[in-house]
Design an enzyme around this catalytic site. Structure first.
Site, mmCIF file in Angstrom:
data_model
loop_
_atom_site.group_PDB
_atom_site.id
_atom_site.type_symbol
_atom_site.label_atom_id
_atom_site.label_comp_id
_atom_site.label_asym_id
_atom_site.label_seq_id
_atom_site.Cartn_x
_atom_site.Cartn_y
_atom_site.Cartn_z
ATOM 1 N N CYS A 132 0.830 -1.206 0.000
ATOM 2 C CA CYS A 132 0.000 0.000 0.000
ATOM 3 C C CYS A 132 0.861 1.252 0.000
ATOM 4 O O CYS A 132 1.338 1.687 1.051
ATOM 5 C CB CYS A 132 -0.930 -0.017 1.216
ATOM 6 S SG CYS A 132 -1.910 1.484 1.366
ATOM 7 N N CYS A 135 -0.413 4.185 2.062
ATOM 8 C CA CYS A 135 -0.245 4.063 3.514
ATOM 9 C C CYS A 135 1.202 4.317 3.919
ATOM 10 O O CYS A 135 1.460 4.970 4.924
ATOM 11 C CB CYS A 135 -0.603 2.647 3.994
ATOM 12 S SG CYS A 135 -2.038 1.929 3.237
ATOM 13 N N ASP A 136 2.151 3.796 3.154
ATOM 14 C CA ASP A 136 3.546 3.742 3.621
ATOM 15 C C ASP A 136 4.505 4.657 2.861
ATOM 16 O O ASP A 136 5.659 4.797 3.266
ATOM 17 C CB ASP A 136 4.062 2.292 3.511
ATOM 18 C CG ASP A 136 3.213 1.342 4.336
ATOM 19 O OD1 ASP A 136 2.671 1.797 5.361
ATOM 20 O OD2 ASP A 136 3.082 0.169 3.953
#
Ligand code: NDP
Length: 306
Positions: A132, A135-136
């Site tokens: 992801c 997200c990261d």
């Protein structure tokens, strides 16, 4: 007993909830492990009708949830761990041990990111290997990263990562992207992105150090092996439908997607919408469309029972 239980809170589940609530079916929605679904891990959505300037994925889902709540939809946190679809009433077991009985169920559990499955990748998930980028990505400032895959997700991830990383290498196993032309063109033209065509990942380095320091890659045409120094690998090679609790009870195709006929599954009273039954389009808008259809089908089914 519930009239309609909807499992999942992506565009399919929430749209089904809006329709079911407006039809006075008092739906109960089970939120699942990723409330809001995959759109909450994507950035800007540019192709959802009604938003000429694009819309943030999380915002779109928050708005749709509010719309469902406005008509009386009830939400319950938790996951479905088991289902008895042969039982009458239909029965669901939740992660907190609660048992829910329903006349109809709409499965809108979506699909989850897939990984390569090689040992070094699995060991380094969360330690430099991610599924992801949204997200990261922000953890990878001013360092080189790689994105694996040639679909729209890989393109979107690569473009997103250019905001943080010093360089983004897209690794694709063929010499042509599967992604839409507009996204592929943006990636190829981007000064911070390099594409490694015809290339596969053999190993993620370095399991010994317990962090990602590079990749061992192989050109599938020349068979030449080489190493690429990166600190983050973003795997964007597609998704797997989330059908675990229904395994063996519903008809699926050879890749595990639920088979539906106008959102009806092979079991009476059980409907499916969104990515869990769509291996072809997998778009937010098609998911929302099938959520609407499943709700109308459930309503008709309930009318037929009376
Ligand atoms: P896709 O299935 O479209 O693409 C997966 C990519 O990963 C393909 O290029 C595939 O290669 C590659 N791949 C699969 N397995 C492996 C493997 N084992 N090793 C190496 N490479 C592999 O998935 P996406 O998640 O990209 O997209 C899913 C759907 O969502 C699509 O319909 C897409 O259009 C849509 N989408 C739309 C967006 C938007 O419009 N903003 C954003 C993101 C997704 P190959 O091509 O060789 O099969």
């Amino acid at each position: 007993m519930e009239k309609v239980v909807i499992i999942g809170t992506g565009p399919a589940g929430l749209t089904a909830a809006v329709y079911a609530a407006r039809a006075n079916l008092d739906p109960l929605v089970i939120e699942g492990f990723q409330p809001g679904g995959q759109l909450t891990t994507t950035s800007e959505i540019e192709n959802y009708p009604g938003f000429p300037d694009g819309v943030d994925g999380t915002e779109l889902m928050t708005l749709t949830r509010k719309q469902a709540e406005r008509f009386g939809t009830r939400f319950k946190a938790g996951e479905v761990t088991e289902a008895c679809l042969d039982c009458r009433p239909l029965t669901l077991m939740l992660s907190d041990g609660e048992k829910i009985e329903a006349q109809t169920i709409i499965i809108a559990t979506g699909a989850s990111a897939q990984y390569l499955g090689i040992e070094s990748e699995q060991k380094l998930i969360g330690r430099g290997v991610s599924g992801c980028a949204t997200c990261d990505g922000a953890f990878y400032r001013d360092v080189p990263v790689a994105v694996l895959g040639g679909g729209d997700t890989a393109m979107e991830d690569a473009l997103f990562l250019t905001h943080f990383a010093s360089k983004v290498t897209v690794i694709h196993r063929r010499d042509q992207f599967r992604a839409s032309q507009i996204m592929a063109d943006r990636v190829v033209a981007h000064p911070k992105i390099e594409v490694l065509w015809d290339t596969v990942v053999e190993e993620v380095l370095d399991v010994e150090k317990n962090e990602v320091t590079g990749l061992k890659v192989r050109n599938v045409k020349t068979e030449v092996l080489s190493e690429l120094a990166i600190t983050g690998l973003f795997v964007a090679i597609g998704h797997k439908p989330n059908t675990g609790p229904f395994a063996g009870q519903l008809d699926t195709d050879h890749t595990g997607y639920l088979i539906t006929n106008n959102t009806r599954t092979n079991i009476d009273g059980v409907f499916a919408a969104g990515d869990v039954q769509d291996s072809i389009y997998r778009q937010a808008i098609t998911a929302a469309g099938t959520g609407c259809a499943a709700s109308i089908e459930a309503e008709r089914y309930l009318e037929g029972m009376e």
